[in-house]
Design a protein around this motif. Structure first.
Motif, PDB file in Angstrom:
ATOM      1  N   GLN A   1      45.898  76.512  72.451  1.00  0.00           N
ATOM      2  CA  GLN A   1      46.546  75.309  71.953  1.00  0.00           C
ATOM      3  C   GLN A   1      46.500  75.291  70.430  1.00  0.00           C
ATOM      4  O   GLN A   1      45.699  75.973  69.807  1.00  0.00           O
ATOM      5  CB  GLN A   1      45.860  74.070  72.524  1.00  0.00           C
ATOM      6  CG  GLN A   1      46.015  73.963  74.021  1.00  0.00           C
ATOM      7  CD  GLN A   1      45.177  72.850  74.606  1.00  0.00           C
ATOM      8  OE1 GLN A   1      44.496  72.128  73.919  1.00  0.00           O
ATOM      9  NE2 GLN A   1      45.239  72.722  75.912  1.00  0.00           N
ATOM     10  N   GLU A   2      47.378  74.535  69.849  1.00  0.00           N
ATOM     11  CA  GLU A   2      47.445  74.376  68.394  1.00  0.00           C
ATOM     12  C   GLU A   2      47.748  75.691  67.694  1.00  0.00           C
ATOM     13  O   GLU A   2      47.265  75.953  66.599  1.00  0.00           O
ATOM     14  CB  GLU A   2      46.159  73.759  67.849  1.00  0.00           C
ATOM     15  CG  GLU A   2      45.849  72.389  68.434  1.00  0.00           C
ATOM     16  CD  GLU A   2      44.522  71.844  67.957  1.00  0.00           C
ATOM     17  OE1 GLU A   2      44.026  72.279  66.910  1.00  0.00           O
ATOM     18  OE2 GLU A   2      43.986  70.974  68.649  1.00  0.00           O
TER      19      GLU A   2
ATOM     20  N   SER B   1      45.207  79.342  78.309  1.00  0.00           N
ATOM     21  CA  SER B   1      46.059  78.405  77.567  1.00  0.00           C
ATOM     22  C   SER B   1      45.237  77.321  76.881  1.00  0.00           C
ATOM     23  O   SER B   1      45.619  76.828  75.821  1.00  0.00           O
ATOM     24  CB  SER B   1      47.105  77.784  78.482  1.00  0.00           C
ATOM     25  OG  SER B   1      46.484  77.063  79.518  1.00  0.00           O
ATOM     26  N   LYS B   2      44.115  76.952  77.437  1.00  0.00           N
ATOM     27  CA  LYS B   2      43.244  75.930  76.843  1.00  0.00           C
ATOM     28  C   LYS B   2      42.804  76.340  75.436  1.00  0.00           C
ATOM     29  O   LYS B   2      42.733  75.514  74.533  1.00  0.00           O
ATOM     30  CB  LYS B   2      42.044  75.728  77.773  1.00  0.00           C
ATOM     31  CG  LYS B   2      40.820  75.150  77.177  1.00  0.00           C
ATOM     32  CD  LYS B   2      39.793  74.919  78.274  1.00  0.00           C
ATOM     33  CE  LYS B   2      38.480  75.500  77.899  1.00  0.00           C
ATOM     34  NZ  LYS B   2      37.427  75.179  78.849  1.00  0.00           N
ATOM     35  N   PHE B   3      42.561  77.620  75.207  1.00  0.00           N
ATOM     36  CA  PHE B   3      42.103  78.097  73.903  1.00  0.00           C
ATOM     37  C   PHE B   3      43.265  78.410  72.956  1.00  0.00           C
ATOM     38  O   PHE B   3      43.068  78.528  71.761  1.00  0.00           O
ATOM     39  CB  PHE B   3      41.234  79.338  74.067  1.00  0.00           C
ATOM     40  CG  PHE B   3      40.010  79.078  74.894  1.00  0.00           C
ATOM     41  CD1 PHE B   3      39.024  78.219  74.441  1.00  0.00           C
ATOM     42  CD2 PHE B   3      39.864  79.673  76.124  1.00  0.00           C
ATOM     43  CE1 PHE B   3      37.900  77.972  75.205  1.00  0.00           C
ATOM     44  CE2 PHE B   3      38.742  79.427  76.893  1.00  0.00           C
ATOM     45  CZ  PHE B   3      37.760  78.570  76.431  1.00  0.00           C
TER      46      PHE B   3
ATOM     47  N   MET C   1      43.376  78.851  82.141  1.00  0.00           N
ATOM     48  CA  MET C   1      42.133  79.022  81.405  1.00  0.00           C
ATOM     49  C   MET C   1      42.404  79.493  79.984  1.00  0.00           C
ATOM     50  O   MET C   1      41.927  78.917  79.039  1.00  0.00           O
ATOM     51  CB  MET C   1      41.261  80.024  82.163  1.00  0.00           C
ATOM     52  CG  MET C   1      39.807  80.064  81.834  1.00  0.00           C
ATOM     53  SD  MET C   1      39.153  80.756  80.314  1.00  0.00           S
ATOM     54  CE  MET C   1      39.768  82.352  80.141  1.00  0.00           C
TER      55      MET C   1
ATOM     56  N   SER D   1      49.394  84.605  73.635  1.00  0.00           N
ATOM     57  CA  SER D   1      49.882  83.588  74.562  1.00  0.00           C
ATOM     58  C   SER D   1      49.222  83.839  75.916  1.00  0.00           C
ATOM     59  O   SER D   1      48.511  84.823  76.094  1.00  0.00           O
ATOM     60  CB  SER D   1      51.411  83.642  74.708  1.00  0.00           C
ATOM     61  OG  SER D   1      51.801  84.744  75.495  1.00  0.00           O
ATOM     62  N   GLU D   2      49.499  82.949  76.842  1.00  0.00           N
ATOM     63  CA  GLU D   2      48.904  83.094  78.171  1.00  0.00           C
ATOM     64  C   GLU D   2      49.392  84.356  78.879  1.00  0.00           C
ATOM     65  O   GLU D   2      48.764  84.837  79.801  1.00  0.00           O
ATOM     66  CB  GLU D   2      49.239  81.862  79.015  1.00  0.00           C
ATOM     67  CG  GLU D   2      48.379  81.755  80.242  1.00  0.00           C
ATOM     68  CD  GLU D   2      48.463  80.392  80.895  1.00  0.00           C
ATOM     69  OE1 GLU D   2      48.150  80.329  82.096  1.00  0.00           O
ATOM     70  OE2 GLU D   2      48.809  79.413  80.231  1.00  0.00           O
TER      71      GLU D   2
ATOM     72  N   HIS E   1      41.802  87.868  83.289  1.00  0.00           N
ATOM     73  CA  HIS E   1      43.109  87.199  83.362  1.00  0.00           C
ATOM     74  C   HIS E   1      44.242  88.189  83.094  1.00  0.00           C
ATOM     75  O   HIS E   1      45.274  88.152  83.758  1.00  0.00           O
ATOM     76  CB  HIS E   1      43.148  86.045  82.335  1.00  0.00           C
ATOM     77  CG  HIS E   1      44.486  85.395  82.193  1.00  0.00           C
ATOM     78  ND1 HIS E   1      44.909  84.394  83.037  1.00  0.00           N
ATOM     79  CD2 HIS E   1      45.496  85.608  81.315  1.00  0.00           C
ATOM     80  CE1 HIS E   1      46.126  84.023  82.679  1.00  0.00           C
ATOM     81  NE2 HIS E   1      46.498  84.732  81.629  1.00  0.00           N
TER      82      HIS E   1
ATOM     83  N   ILE F   1      34.723  80.815  70.416  1.00  0.00           N
ATOM     84  CA  ILE F   1      34.822  80.123  71.696  1.00  0.00           C
ATOM     85  C   ILE F   1      33.886  80.756  72.691  1.00  0.00           C
ATOM     86  O   ILE F   1      33.408  81.848  72.505  1.00  0.00           O
ATOM     87  CB  ILE F   1      36.267  80.134  72.248  1.00  0.00           C
ATOM     88  CG1 ILE F   1      36.848  81.545  72.297  1.00  0.00           C
ATOM     89  CG2 ILE F   1      37.148  79.245  71.397  1.00  0.00           C
ATOM     90  CD1 ILE F   1      38.219  81.646  72.931  1.00  0.00           C
TER      91      ILE F   1
END
Length: 139
Positions: free
Chosen positions: A7-8, A3-5, A1, A70-71, A54, A139
């Motif tokens: 990115q980049e 990691s989706k945000f 979950m 990071s995640e 998380h 987000i």
């Protein structure tokens, strides 16, 4: 979950969405974020709650700022603030002198400000609604 945000090469800043000081700090960060590094969400939002869950962050103890890089990695309080400031140039680089102070001292000062932020700067009834110009940063 998370990691989706991330990115980049983005980093996520979770902030107190009803705090006037926190909201003005977010707007200041957006203004100086020339590299487009940061995304934002309030601690009170559903996404904010998912991210804190998380990382198993107790928001009753850390209720003002969280930086997710990071995640598996996040920072709170003075360390989060200093890591955010590392992304900026100019005058903001001078504030990196904060790293010379021990963590317990930095966090004590940070906690004192955080504890008094509503009294000193006020509080909103609900979370800030971003303007259309900065909506993509949230987000």
């Amino acid at each position: 979950m998370v990691s989706k945000f991330l990115q980049e090469n983005h980093q996520i800043i979770l902030f107190d969405g009803v705090c006037n000081f926190c909201n003005s700090s977010v707007l200041r960060i957006i203004k100086h974020d020339k590299k487009n590094v940061f995304l934002f969400t309030s601690l009170q939002s559903e996404i904010g709650k998912q991210i804190t869950a998380h990382f198993d962050i107790d928001t009753s103890k850390v209720d003002s700022i969280v930086l997710v890089t990071s995640e598996k990695e996040f920072f709170v309080k003075s360390t989060a603030a200093l890591k955010i400031l590392q992304q900026f140039g100019g005058f903001w680089k001078l504030l990196q002198v904060g790293w010379v102070f021990p963590l317990f001292l930095r966090d004590r000062i940070y906690s004192y400000i955080a504890k008094n932020r509503y009294k000193w700067f006020g509080k909103k009834e609900s979370c800030m609604i971003p303007s259309p110009e900065i909506q993509s940063k949230f987000i």
